[in-house]
Enzyme design. Structure first.
Site, PDB file in Angstrom:
ATOM      1  N   SER A 222      41.279  48.358  46.554  1.00 33.07           N
ATOM      2  CA  SER A 222      41.700  49.754  46.594  1.00 33.07           C
ATOM      3  C   SER A 222      41.542  50.313  47.998  1.00 33.07           C
ATOM      4  CB  SER A 222      40.880  50.608  45.624  1.00 33.07           C
ATOM      5  OG  SER A 222      40.994  50.103  44.317  1.00 33.07           O
TER       6      SER A 222
HETATM    7  N1  SAH Z   1      37.437  47.508  42.388  1.00 29.56           N
HETATM    8  C1  SAH Z   1      38.360  46.763  43.222  1.00 29.56           C
HETATM    9  C2  SAH Z   1      39.783  46.984  42.814  1.00 29.56           C
HETATM   10  C3  SAH Z   1      40.339  45.827  42.069  1.00 29.56           C
HETATM   11  S1  SAH Z   1      41.990  46.009  41.483  1.00 29.56           S
HETATM   12  C4  SAH Z   1      38.130  47.124  44.677  1.00 29.56           C
HETATM   13  O1  SAH Z   1      37.006  47.350  45.050  1.00 29.56           O
HETATM   14  O2  SAH Z   1      39.034  47.163  45.457  1.00 29.56           O
HETATM   15  C5  SAH Z   1      41.730  46.155  39.763  1.00 29.56           C
HETATM   16  C6  SAH Z   1      41.116  44.982  39.058  1.00 29.56           C
HETATM   17  O3  SAH Z   1      41.100  45.287  37.671  1.00 29.56           O
HETATM   18  C7  SAH Z   1      41.891  43.668  39.179  1.00 29.56           C
HETATM   19  O4  SAH Z   1      41.050  42.711  39.749  1.00 29.56           O
HETATM   20  C8  SAH Z   1      42.245  43.315  37.748  1.00 29.56           C
HETATM   21  O5  SAH Z   1      42.194  41.942  37.464  1.00 29.56           O
HETATM   22  C9  SAH Z   1      41.182  44.070  36.976  1.00 29.56           C
HETATM   23  N2  SAH Z   1      41.496  44.334  35.566  1.00 29.56           N
HETATM   24  C10 SAH Z   1      42.687  44.674  34.994  1.00 29.56           C
HETATM   25  N3  SAH Z   1      42.556  44.845  33.678  1.00 29.56           N
HETATM   26  C11 SAH Z   1      41.243  44.615  33.380  1.00 29.56           C
HETATM   27  C12 SAH Z   1      40.470  44.632  32.177  1.00 29.56           C
HETATM   28  N4  SAH Z   1      41.020  44.918  30.977  1.00 29.56           N
HETATM   29  N5  SAH Z   1      39.151  44.352  32.257  1.00 29.56           N
HETATM   30  C13 SAH Z   1      38.558  44.063  33.447  1.00 29.56           C
HETATM   31  N6  SAH Z   1      39.238  44.027  34.603  1.00 29.56           N
HETATM   32  C14 SAH Z   1      40.557  44.297  34.588  1.00 29.56           C
END
Ligand code: SAH
Length: 232
Positions: A80
């Site tokens: 993000s």
């Molecule tokens: N927190 C991260 C952002 C990751 S993007 C950062 O610091 O930048 C969002 C993440 O959510 C992805 O890795 C995706 O695989 C995960 N995701 C999507 N659906 C999910 C679910 N139902 N449970 C857990 N993770 C999920």
């Protein structure tokens, strides 16, 4: 059931401080920019000044780690953008202690590290095993003893650690997962991107739980990867 539930073992490794464009000064500039963009919460700015964001992106993108953009982290997912991380956490902890926090969507682990720098206890769930392993490796040398990672579908929350004072989702759901509403403590706050009517449109939603029930406030338009069901 959730597997992979455990502490991050410390391991001596890469130089956390980094060099040149990945240095403390570059990070200080990022924080300055966040201030200019309207982030005022000192706890958030301090935490983001302390977490070496370049360790969480793929090496090819390390030089761009402190730009205000989302970057690829593999498996079709993104880290993000700094402003969005700051803004969501700022809203989450406004005028309160973050307490026990649950993050859905660990990704590369960056936001989890920021959360663990300012909260008492943090749990983070990721559905893609390969990404979770990568996050574990990224986080190891930061030695955040109050952070626990779990492999699972975050829509089910984490029953065995509930209730949570703060819940934050890093992926956009079509509706608020019921399990997360139940696992939110009274006096607690949840922030999440929700998909809204128009194609692709999403909005940040703040949910507050009091003794009388839940209140929902719609905030900024945003763009997140979708929340997906099941483990991968
Ligand atoms: N927190 C991260 C952002 C990751 S993007 C950062 O610091 O930048 C969002 C993440 O959510 C992805 O890795 C995706 O695989 C995960 N995701 C999507 N659906 C999910 C679910 N139902 N449970 C857990 N993770 C999920």
């Amino acid at each position: 059931m959730l597997g992979d539930f455990g502490m991050i073992a410390p391991r001596p490794g890469r130089n956390v401080a980094g060099i040149g464009m990945t240095s403390q000064r570059t990070r200080a500039r990022m924080v300055e920019r966040l201030r200019e963009q309207g982030i005022t919460e000192a706890r958030v700015l301090e935490a983001m000044a302390g977490v070496p964001r370049h360790l969480f992106v793929e090496e090819a993108f390390a030089s761009r780690a402190y730009e205000d953009s989302a970057l690829p982290i593999g498996f079709g997912q993104t880290i993000s953008q700094p402003y969005v991380v700051a803004r969501m956490i700022e809203i989450l902890i406004q005028k309160k202690e973050p307490g026990k926090v649950l993050e859905i969507g660990t990704g590369c682990g960056y936001q989890a590290a920021v959360l663990a720098s300012l909260a008492a206890e943090v749990y983070s769930i990721e559905r893609i095993r390969g990404l979770l392993e990568r996050a574990r490796a990224n986080l190891r040398e930061l030695r955040l003893k109050n952070l626990r990672l779990a492999h699972g579908d975050g829509a089910a929350g984490l029953e065995k650690a509930a209730p949570f004072d703060s819940i934050i989702l890093a992926a956009a759901a079509p509706e608020v997962p019921q399990a997360l509403l139940r696992q939110l403590a009274r006096g607690g706050r949840m922030i999440l991107p929700l998909r809204s009517g128009a194609a692709g449109a999403q909005q940040l939603i703040l949910i507050e739980r009091s003794a009388r029930g839940y209140t929902e406030t719609a905030l900024d338009p945003v763009r997140f990867v979708p929340l997906r069901a099941g483990k991968a």
